[in-house]
Design an enzyme around this catalytic site. Structure first.
Site, short mmCIF file in Angstrom:
data_model
loop_
_atom_site.label_atom_id
_atom_site.label_comp_id
_atom_site.label_asym_id
_atom_site.label_seq_id
_atom_site.Cartn_x
_atom_site.Cartn_y
_atom_site.Cartn_z
CE LYS A 10 -4.33 -2.01 1.30
NZ LYS A 10 -5.32 -2.35 2.31
NE ARG A 65 -7.49 -8.53 0.51
CZ ARG A 65 -7.10 -7.77 -0.50
NH1 ARG A 65 -6.13 -6.89 -0.34
NH2 ARG A 65 -7.68 -7.88 -1.67
C1 9MG Z 1 -9.91 -5.69 -1.10
N1 9MG Z 1 -8.98 -5.13 -0.14
C2 9MG Z 1 -7.96 -4.28 -0.40
N2 9MG Z 1 -7.32 -3.97 0.73
C3 9MG Z 1 -7.95 -4.64 1.73
C4 9MG Z 1 -7.79 -4.73 3.13
O1 9MG Z 1 -6.86 -4.04 3.76
N3 9MG Z 1 -8.63 -5.50 3.83
C5 9MG Z 1 -9.63 -6.20 3.21
N4 9MG Z 1 -10.43 -6.95 3.97
N5 9MG Z 1 -9.83 -6.15 1.90
C6 9MG Z 1 -9.01 -5.38 1.17
#
Ligand code: 9MG
Length: 399
Positions: A344, A379
């Site tokens: 990010k 994630r």
């Molecule tokens: C789809 N998406 C993109 N970034 C995300 C994040 O930080 N958390 C979740 N749950 N989905 C995300």
């Protein structure tokens, strides 16, 4: 003669027991002192002034304290927030003191008692009788089936490549695969349900026949979630936290699919236009708690809800760093916490790295910090490296 005084870091009951045992204190005393060796500050919102007054008096009577608004004393404020500070033992005692009290304090006592249990469900039921095991942190691999993903520039836009890359993630140690057909990067435009489905269904079907690893569908649309679950998805990842289509909760309730509720301010197209918060964690926490209530009211079982503070969604770079630092506060909801920081932009701006694909180390640092703070799902685009970072951070956390 020196006594080598040092501060201890006693973050769990086990830590406290270990240190007390090392003093060779009497076993019965150790049992009694265990809860005196750990301290906590609890934030409470929206008390009536009378309740604030009683809370402060009760806290003082137990030798701890509660900060409330100055105007509580002459009832010149409508409501007050409070910070209750004490040992775990004192906080437990407060819950008993509040039981017979008026002005909502009985409920407050029950809420505090629930919080002090420090219980998080680590077996999330999936449709079809299976479970997502969160007794150790899980790694969620990201499969963006979009032409304009910020992080991979559309590498997985063809269904075959997406399936291939998902299966590679499984080999690398992914516990969940998150399939998305609509870009969520700042400034991106929404796509129709039809377009989203045409992107993700072949991928979900392709993966579901080749692996047992649960598939989550990253969508904010009820129709998309329903079709994705028919095609083999088992979890719904809603970045809007039920803000766009509250009916998504109904799909989760009907199908038994766990629901990930993420915090986002506004929509991806506009979310970075206002990133100032008076109380960053407080505001995110409140909105997530409201979303959880909506989900419960729609019939989703509590044990199937996962929360996510939404790193990067409507937050400044500094806000994201502060959020990472304070992730452990979300454990208070008693629900598994998911953290997604992979590639990010706050990592890029903090480290001075333009290309998202070069932000691996930053993502790993956040993953390790998040695991140490109690996050249950990480994630990521980079499964193998994240698996290793998560496993090591977990080994340390358990040590
Ligand atoms: C789809 N998406 C993109 N970034 C995300 C994040 O930080 N958390 C979740 N749950 N989905 C995300």
């Amino acid at each position: 003669m020196r006594f080598r005084v040092r501060k201890l870091e006693l973050t769990s009951r086990e830590d406290a027991l270990r240190e007390l045992d090392l003093t060779l204190a009497d076993e019965a005393c150790v049992g009694r002192m265990r809860d005196k060796a750990r301290f906590a500050a609890l934030k409470v919102e929206g008390l009536k002034p009378a309740a604030g007054n009683i809370l402060k008096q009760e806290a003082l009577s137990l030798g701890c304290d509660a900060a409330v608004a100055r105007g509580v004393i002459n009832c010149s404020v409508e409501t007050t927030d409070a910070v209750i500070m004490g040992t775990m033992k004192q906080l437990r005692a407060i819950t008993r003191k509040l039981r017979p009290q008026p002005f909502g304090l009985k409920v407050l006592g029950e809420e505090i008692a629930e919080l002090l249990k420090e219980d998080v469900n680590d077996r999330v039921p999936l449709p079809g009788g299976k479970f997502l095991d969160l007794s150790s942190p899980a790694v969620m691999g990201i499969v963006n089936v979009t032409p304009d993903s910020f992080s991979d520039g559309g590498d997985n836009y063809s269904a075959d490549t997406a399936v291939e890359s998902a299966l590679r993630m499984v080999e690398e140690g992914a516990d969940v695969l998150d399939i998305g057909g609509e870009s969520t990067r700042p400034g991106s435009e929404a796509v129709s349900a039809r377009e989203e489905l045409s992107r993700i269904l072949p991928v979900i079907e392709g993966i579901a026949t080749k692996t047992e690893v649960p598939i989550s569908v990253d969508t904010t649309k009820a129709e998309v979630a329903r079709e994705a679950i028919k095609a083999g998805a088992a979890i719904i990842n809603d970045i809007s936290g039920l803000n766009f289509e509250p009916d998504l909760a109904k799909v989760a309730a009907d199908t038994g699919a766990p629901l990930i509720l993420m915090h986002m301010r506004g929509k991806p197209r506009t979310m970075q236009s206002d990133t100032t918060y008076r109380d960053l964690v407080g505001e995110i926490y409140r909105l997530l708690a409201d979303a959880v209530k909506l989900a419960l009211d729609a019939g989703v079982e509590r044990e199937r809800i996962i929360i996510d503070p939404g790193i990067g969604f409507g937050k400044s770079a500094e806000g994201n760093l502060a959020l990472v630092k304070r992730i452990s506060e979300f454990n208070s909801m008693g629900l598994p916490v998911l953290v997604g920081a992979s590639r990010k932009s706050f990592i890029g701006s903090t480290l001075g790295i333009e290309d998202p694909k070069d932000r691996l180390e930053g993502g790993l640092a956040v993953a390790a910090l998040a695991v140490n703070a109690g996050a249950k799902i990480i994630r990521t685009h980079d499964v193998m490296a994240t698996r290793r970072a998560v496993d090591l951070a977990w080994a340390v956390a358990k040590a």
